[in-house]
Design an enzyme around this catalytic site. Sequence first.
Site, short mmCIF file in Angstrom:
data_model
loop_
_atom_site.label_atom_id
_atom_site.label_comp_id
_atom_site.label_asym_id
_atom_site.label_seq_id
_atom_site.Cartn_x
_atom_site.Cartn_y
_atom_site.Cartn_z
N LYS A 288 0.83 -1.20 0.00
CA LYS A 288 0.00 0.00 0.00
C LYS A 288 0.88 1.27 0.00
CE LYS A 288 -3.99 -2.22 2.26
NZ LYS A 288 -5.00 -2.08 3.35
N TYR B 97 -12.38 -2.42 -3.54
CA TYR B 97 -12.89 -2.46 -2.16
C TYR B 97 -14.41 -2.37 -2.09
CZ TYR B 97 -8.30 -2.32 0.14
OH TYR B 97 -7.06 -2.64 0.61
N ASN C 12 -1.95 -0.02 6.90
CA ASN C 12 -1.47 -1.32 7.38
C ASN C 12 -0.65 -2.05 6.32
OD1 ASN C 12 -3.52 -1.94 5.67
ND2 ASN C 12 -4.72 -3.12 7.13
N HIS D 93 -2.10 -5.33 1.21
CA HIS D 93 -3.36 -5.99 0.91
C HIS D 93 -3.07 -7.38 0.38
CE1 HIS D 93 -7.26 -7.01 -0.79
NE2 HIS D 93 -6.59 -7.45 -1.84
N GLU E 162 -9.49 -10.12 -8.10
CA GLU E 162 -8.52 -9.04 -7.94
C GLU E 162 -7.38 -9.16 -8.95
OE1 GLU E 162 -7.60 -9.31 -3.76
OE2 GLU E 162 -9.62 -8.64 -3.18
#
Length: 156
Positions: A11, A51, A114, A117, A128
């Site tokens: 990320k 998402y 965080n 992913h 995805e």
Amino acid sequence: MPLETTLLIVKPDGVQRGLVGRILTRFEEKGLQLVGMKMMTIPMALAERHYEAHKERKFYPGLVRFMTSSPVLVFAVRGVDAISISRKMMGATFGPTAEAGTIRGDFGSSRSYNLIHGSDSPEAAARELSLFFAAGEVQTWSQASMAWVYDASEEL
Ligand code: IDP
Ligand code: MG
């Protein structure tokens, strides 16, 4: 156990903090095969689709803003049970409570920033992978070291 390919994203916080190499290294060290990789700034529409399961959640607008704010490193790895192995390596969702030894546990201190992913099921992985990679961009290649990653006589 199935041979799986899964979609991972370092990320924006991971890229900005200079952790791309250390994160990728963990997957290579584990014996997962790198089969796709690209750096990109995720377009808004793609982040929203990626998402979309979280569309009704309070954190969704902030999550989409974060994921599109700066470049990411999108990559794909393949291996026996690659999806659940990758999820274990990532650790629990929130940095402060993720287990030590995991990527989020070792590098993360935020609930939203965080670092990584990873697809959470075979269905999510297929979806995805097709969102982020065009046909032919995910490689099929023979890696010599795999003869020493997997015991061919072992029942999988
Ligand atoms: P996961 O990334 O471990 O699969 P999900 O529940 O699918 O976790 O949430 C997707 C992402 O949304 C998380 O990785 C995190 O960046 C963000 N997120 C999830 N829950 C919260 C929250 O309660 N506050 C802020 N951000 C959140
Ligand atoms: Mg998730």
